[in-house]
Design a protein around this motif. Structure first.
Motif, PDB file in Angstrom:
ATOM      1  N   SER A  84       0.851  -1.200   0.000  1.00  0.00           N
ATOM      2  CA  SER A  84       0.000   0.000   0.000  1.00  0.00           C
ATOM      3  C   SER A  84       0.881   1.242   0.000  1.00  0.00           C
ATOM      4  CB  SER A  84      -0.943   0.044   1.210  1.00  0.00           C
ATOM      5  OG  SER A  84      -0.232   0.354   2.391  1.00  0.00           O
ATOM      6  N   GLY A  85       0.294   2.354  -0.387  1.00  0.00           N
ATOM      7  CA  GLY A  85       1.009   3.626  -0.306  1.00  0.00           C
ATOM      8  C   GLY A  85       1.295   3.972   1.145  1.00  0.00           C
ATOM      9  N   SER A  86       0.344   3.634   2.003  1.00  0.00           N
ATOM     10  CA  SER A  86       0.518   3.908   3.420  1.00  0.00           C
ATOM     11  C   SER A  86       1.707   3.097   3.978  1.00  0.00           C
ATOM     12  CB  SER A  86      -0.776   3.552   4.141  1.00  0.00           C
ATOM     13  OG  SER A  86      -0.739   4.012   5.446  1.00  0.00           O
ATOM     14  N   PRO A 109      -0.223  16.534   5.793  1.00  0.00           N
ATOM     15  CA  PRO A 109       0.175  15.519   4.813  1.00  0.00           C
ATOM     16  C   PRO A 109      -0.959  14.500   4.681  1.00  0.00           C
ATOM     17  CG  PRO A 109       1.168  15.013   6.926  1.00  0.00           C
ATOM     18  CD  PRO A 109       0.435  16.329   7.091  1.00  0.00           C
ATOM     19  N   TYR A 110      -0.827  13.556   3.779  1.00  0.00           N
ATOM     20  CA  TYR A 110      -1.821  12.491   3.603  1.00  0.00           C
ATOM     21  C   TYR A 110      -2.250  11.965   4.982  1.00  0.00           C
ATOM     22  CZ  TYR A 110      -3.946   8.097   2.380  1.00  0.00           C
ATOM     23  OH  TYR A 110      -4.822   7.057   2.285  1.00  0.00           O
ATOM     24  N   SER A 111      -3.542  11.723   5.166  1.00  0.00           N
ATOM     25  CA  SER A 111      -4.108  11.485   6.502  1.00  0.00           C
ATOM     26  C   SER A 111      -3.371  10.401   7.305  1.00  0.00           C
ATOM     27  CB  SER A 111      -5.587  11.147   6.395  1.00  0.00           C
ATOM     28  OG  SER A 111      -5.779  10.043   5.528  1.00  0.00           O
ATOM     29  N   LEU A 152       7.652  15.757   2.710  1.00  0.00           N
ATOM     30  CA  LEU A 152       6.942  16.627   1.773  1.00  0.00           C
ATOM     31  C   LEU A 152       5.834  15.886   1.027  1.00  0.00           C
ATOM     32  CD1 LEU A 152      10.215  18.057   0.177  1.00  0.00           C
ATOM     33  CD2 LEU A 152       8.866  19.155   1.968  1.00  0.00           C
ATOM     34  N   GLU A 153       4.845  16.633   0.594  1.00  0.00           N
ATOM     35  CA  GLU A 153       3.820  16.085  -0.306  1.00  0.00           C
ATOM     36  C   GLU A 153       3.390  17.235  -1.202  1.00  0.00           C
ATOM     37  OE1 GLU A 153       0.340  14.381   1.591  1.00  0.00           O
ATOM     38  OE2 GLU A 153      -0.795  14.538  -0.270  1.00  0.00           O
ATOM     39  N   THR A 154       3.807  17.177  -2.470  1.00  0.00           N
ATOM     40  CA  THR A 154       3.517  18.309  -3.356  1.00  0.00           C
ATOM     41  C   THR A 154       3.120  17.846  -4.746  1.00  0.00           C
ATOM     42  OG1 THR A 154       4.356  20.401  -4.258  1.00  0.00           O
ATOM     43  CG2 THR A 154       5.995  18.684  -3.932  1.00  0.00           C
ATOM     44  N   ASN A 156      -0.114  18.839  -2.434  1.00  0.00           N
ATOM     45  CA  ASN A 156      -0.861  18.127  -1.407  1.00  0.00           C
ATOM     46  C   ASN A 156      -2.187  17.674  -2.037  1.00  0.00           C
ATOM     47  OD1 ASN A 156      -3.126  18.274   0.676  1.00  0.00           O
ATOM     48  ND2 ASN A 156      -1.332  18.289   1.995  1.00  0.00           N
ATOM     49  N   SER A 157      -2.585  16.444  -1.744  1.00  0.00           N
ATOM     50  CA  SER A 157      -3.730  15.880  -2.456  1.00  0.00           C
ATOM     51  C   SER A 157      -5.079  16.339  -1.898  1.00  0.00           C
ATOM     52  CB  SER A 157      -3.654  14.354  -2.467  1.00  0.00           C
ATOM     53  OG  SER A 157      -3.737  13.862  -1.151  1.00  0.00           O
ATOM     54  N   TRP A 158      -5.074  17.213  -0.890  1.00  0.00           N
ATOM     55  CA  TRP A 158      -6.345  17.761  -0.414  1.00  0.00           C
ATOM     56  C   TRP A 158      -6.431  19.270  -0.675  1.00  0.00           C
ATOM     57  CZ3 TRP A 158     -11.016  16.087   0.161  1.00  0.00           C
ATOM     58  CH2 TRP A 158     -11.959  16.918   0.769  1.00  0.00           C
ATOM     59  N   ALA A 205       0.721   3.518  -5.507  1.00  0.00           N
ATOM     60  CA  ALA A 205       0.521   2.932  -6.844  1.00  0.00           C
ATOM     61  C   ALA A 205      -0.947   2.615  -7.083  1.00  0.00           C
ATOM     62  CB  ALA A 205       1.373   1.683  -7.000  1.00  0.00           C
ATOM     63  N   THR A 206      -1.720   2.688  -5.994  1.00  0.00           N
ATOM     64  CA  THR A 206      -3.175   2.505  -6.076  1.00  0.00           C
ATOM     65  C   THR A 206      -3.796   3.523  -7.025  1.00  0.00           C
ATOM     66  OG1 THR A 206      -3.034   1.977  -3.723  1.00  0.00           O
ATOM     67  CG2 THR A 206      -5.236   2.335  -4.620  1.00  0.00           C
ATOM     68  N   LYS A 207      -3.166   4.697  -7.110  1.00  0.00           N
ATOM     69  CA  LYS A 207      -3.741   5.802  -7.851  1.00  0.00           C
ATOM     70  C   LYS A 207      -3.413   5.651  -9.336  1.00  0.00           C
ATOM     71  CE  LYS A 207      -5.083   6.949  -3.782  1.00  0.00           C
ATOM     72  NZ  LYS A 207      -4.253   7.661  -2.817  1.00  0.00           N
ATOM     73  N   TYR A 208      -2.674   6.612  -9.917  1.00  0.00           N
ATOM     74  CA  TYR A 208      -2.482   6.575 -11.365  1.00  0.00           C
ATOM     75  C   TYR A 208      -1.686   5.366 -11.865  1.00  0.00           C
ATOM     76  CZ  TYR A 208      -3.959  11.497 -11.699  1.00  0.00           C
ATOM     77  OH  TYR A 208      -4.661  12.667 -11.676  1.00  0.00           O
ATOM     78  N   VAL A 215      -6.335  -2.419  -7.294  1.00  0.00           N
ATOM     79  CA  VAL A 215      -5.144  -2.847  -6.540  1.00  0.00           C
ATOM     80  C   VAL A 215      -4.801  -1.771  -5.521  1.00  0.00           C
ATOM     81  CG1 VAL A 215      -2.652  -3.266  -6.648  1.00  0.00           C
ATOM     82  CG2 VAL A 215      -4.115  -4.154  -8.458  1.00  0.00           C
ATOM     83  N   ILE A 216      -4.361  -2.189  -4.340  1.00  0.00           N
ATOM     84  CA  ILE A 216      -3.760  -1.269  -3.365  1.00  0.00           C
ATOM     85  C   ILE A 216      -2.266  -1.575  -3.349  1.00  0.00           C
ATOM     86  CG2 ILE A 216      -3.635  -0.605  -0.925  1.00  0.00           C
ATOM     87  CD1 ILE A 216      -6.376   0.006  -1.669  1.00  0.00           C
ATOM     88  N   ALA A 217      -1.431  -0.570  -3.597  1.00  0.00           N
ATOM     89  CA  ALA A 217       0.029  -0.802  -3.587  1.00  0.00           C
ATOM     90  C   ALA A 217       0.761   0.521  -3.451  1.00  0.00           C
ATOM     91  CB  ALA A 217       0.463  -1.512  -4.867  1.00  0.00           C
ATOM     92  N   GLY A 218       2.055   0.430  -3.136  1.00  0.00           N
ATOM     93  CA  GLY A 218       2.870   1.634  -2.977  1.00  0.00           C
ATOM     94  C   GLY A 218       4.281   1.421  -3.483  1.00  0.00           C
ATOM     95  N   SER A 336     -10.192   7.993  -2.531  1.00  0.00           N
ATOM     96  CA  SER A 336      -9.227   7.588  -3.555  1.00  0.00           C
ATOM     97  C   SER A 336      -9.468   8.344  -4.870  1.00  0.00           C
ATOM     98  CB  SER A 336      -9.235   6.078  -3.776  1.00  0.00           C
ATOM     99  OG  SER A 336      -8.046   5.675  -4.428  1.00  0.00           O
ATOM    100  N   TRP A 337      -8.685   7.993  -5.892  1.00  0.00           N
ATOM    101  CA  TRP A 337      -8.707   8.657  -7.199  1.00  0.00           C
ATOM    102  C   TRP A 337      -7.620   7.989  -8.040  1.00  0.00           C
ATOM    103  CZ3 TRP A 337      -3.868  10.933  -7.814  1.00  0.00           C
ATOM    104  CH2 TRP A 337      -3.165  11.173  -6.619  1.00  0.00           C
ATOM    105  N   GLY A 338      -7.498   8.413  -9.294  1.00  0.00           N
ATOM    106  CA  GLY A 338      -6.446   7.862 -10.151  1.00  0.00           C
ATOM    107  C   GLY A 338      -6.910   6.703 -11.001  1.00  0.00           C
TER     108      GLY A 338
HETATM  109  C1  LIG Z   1      -3.894   7.355  -1.412  1.00  0.00           C
HETATM  110  C2  LIG Z   1      -2.693   8.085  -0.972  1.00  0.00           C
HETATM  111  C3  LIG Z   1      -1.747   7.501  -0.128  1.00  0.00           C
HETATM  112  C4  LIG Z   1      -1.941   6.141   0.473  1.00  0.00           C
HETATM  113  O1  LIG Z   1      -1.945   5.157  -0.490  1.00  0.00           O
HETATM  114  P1  LIG Z   1      -2.723   3.755  -0.286  1.00  0.00           P
HETATM  115  O2  LIG Z   1      -2.302   3.025  -1.500  1.00  0.00           O
HETATM  116  O3  LIG Z   1      -4.167   4.088  -0.201  1.00  0.00           O
HETATM  117  O4  LIG Z   1      -2.213   3.162   0.982  1.00  0.00           O
HETATM  118  C5  LIG Z   1      -0.626   8.230   0.180  1.00  0.00           C
HETATM  119  N1  LIG Z   1      -0.436   9.475  -0.270  1.00  0.00           N
HETATM  120  C6  LIG Z   1      -1.328  10.083  -1.076  1.00  0.00           C
HETATM  121  C7  LIG Z   1      -1.058  11.456  -1.545  1.00  0.00           C
HETATM  122  C8  LIG Z   1      -2.483   9.415  -1.453  1.00  0.00           C
HETATM  123  O5  LIG Z   1      -3.367  10.018  -2.230  1.00  0.00           O
END
Ligand SMILES: *Cc1c(COP(=O)(O)O)cnc(C)c1O
Length: 392
Positions: A84-86, A109-111, A152-154, A156-158, A205-208, A215-218, A336-338
């Motif tokens: 997961s991304g997390s 940053p991401y929750s 950093l997160e740029t 930011n997804s919110w 990697a879950t996103k785009y 799939v959930i991945a990072g 989510s998104w992507g």
């Molecule tokens: C969704 C997301 C994550 C977490 O990814 P998961 O695959 O859901 O665990 C982390 N950072 C950002 C910016 C995200 O949008």
């Protein structure tokens, strides 16, 4: 990044077809274990630097094809694909801090990054200072003697706030502090943090990257030495490798990353044009919009912006927002998104209806993600939403 190298990476890199019957699509090597013909071979595989396959918690052939492609896209020496991304965020931070260390993080940053910083790290005596990342100097001011990481997160997804990656990397390097950037919003096709001096790049990697909402991945990318350290320790201990099947799905999704992002970017322009000047839309927030406060920085460090943005509805009650969202027949309401499907997520889902205050801008924010549908199909659906709040 030029189109040729993206094509080469996505279509060809890592694919040794002679090893699997010249099959065009790589196989899913669905095995936990790998066997050896002799003690000598077994011993060789067990040596620390061997690339032989031993056990799929470590590395698996399908996962390795994906790793090679994702590292190359990031311009990294090496990468790990995790489940997961997390997990990518948590593993990376855990591998780099010890008790007594301090982290400077961009605010909001991401929750789940925030939850790790606030709830888990304090138990191990690791502290975090949050800063408004729109001004790079804020990072410098927050640095302490024990600061080990700048996070950093740029964008930011919110809230879509940007950090100047080059400026922050420079500050960090002068103090020997490691920089980590969550690049999920852009993907390496639209932003390449390692080339701007950042040490580690993370992505969901879950996103785009996968792009099909299945799939959930990072991904964790960086210097070989650092990636190997994480691999031989936290990665193996926690057992967080992506599975062969998920890796195969991401390989399949990755084939169309470039065309999906181009299409989404084009459609997003049309959707934003529809929103712009609409009587019920107070504001849109999108890094590649000319009115975006950090537009110049966005243009400087990003090559594209994809399909995630937010807008504020000009309404007086939470019911109008609910009516807008509930009236949509095609755009789905989800986190989510992507993926291939357009989505919305109103900020008011995190509020009890009684707490809604139309004077607070944040309460009226709706995050939207533009998917792969025809632009007209999306806009027609949004019109349905606006019709549902007309005259209220
Ligand atoms: C969704 C997301 C994550 C977490 O990814 P998961 O695959 O859901 O665990 C982390 N950072 C950002 C910016 C995200 O949008």
């Amino acid at each position: 990044m030029n189109a040729k190298s993206v094509s080469e990476i996505i279509n060809e890199l890592g694919e040794e077809r002679a090893e699997y019957f010249n099959a065009v699509a790589p196989p899913i090597v669905q095995t936990s274990n790998f066997a050896f013909d002799s003690v000598a071979d077994f011993r060789k595989a067990m040596s620390h630097n061997s690339e032989d396959y031993i056990y799929s918690r470590a590395i698996n052939p399908t996962v390795r094809i994906l790793c090679q492609k994702l590292a190359a896209l990031d311009g990294a020496e090496d990468c790990l694909v995790v489940n997961s991304g997390s997990a990518a965020i948590f593993t990376t931070i855990l591998s780099l801090v010890k008790s007594g260390d301090h982290i400077v993080s961009v605010e909001k940053p991401y929750s789940w990054a925030q939850k790790m910083f606030d709830n888990i790290l304090p138990r191990f005596n690791v502290t975090v200072t949050y800063v408004d990342g729109r001004n790079a100097e804020n990072f410098e001011k927050a640095i302490q003697e024990n600061t080990r990481i700048i996070y950093l997160e740029t964008p930011n997804s919110w809230n879509f706030y940007l950090q100047d990656l080059e400026a922050v990397a420079k500050i960090a390097k002068s103090k020997k502090i490691l920089t980590i950037c969550d690049n999920s919003y852009c993907t390496p096709l639209y932003q390449r943090p390692l080339e701007l001096g950042i040490d580690v790049v993370l992505q969901s990697a879950t996103k785009y990257l996968n792009g099909h909402s299945d799939v959930i991945a990072g991904v964790i990318s960086g210097k070989k030495e650092l990636i190997e350290k994480i691999y031989h320790n936290e990665f193996m201990n926690m057992g967080i490798s992506a599975t062969p099947f998920d890796a195969w799905l991401i390989l399949r999704g990755l084939r169309t990353l470039n065309v999906r992002l181009s299409r989404i970017s084009e459609t997003t322009k049309k959707v934003l044009d529809f929103f712009k000047g609409h009587e019920k839309v107070e504001e849109i927030v999108f890094p590649f919009d000319k009115d975006f406060p950090q537009y110049d920085l966005a243009k400087k460090q990003m090559q594209g912006a994809g399909g995630l943005f937010s807008f504020l509805l000009k309404v007086n009650s939470v019911h109008e927002i609910e009516n807008f969202c509930d009236a949509l027949q095609h755009i789905l309401m989800a986190v989510s998104w992507g993926g291939y499907e357009s989505l919305i997520m109103p900020a008011c889902v995190s509020l009890q209806p009684g707490d809604f205050d139309s004077e607070i801008k944040e309460h009226r924010r709706i995050r939207m993600y533009v998917g792969l549908e025809d632009p007209g199909f999306i806009i027609e659906d949004l019109q349905r939403g606006f019709d549902a709040i007309k005259g209220e």
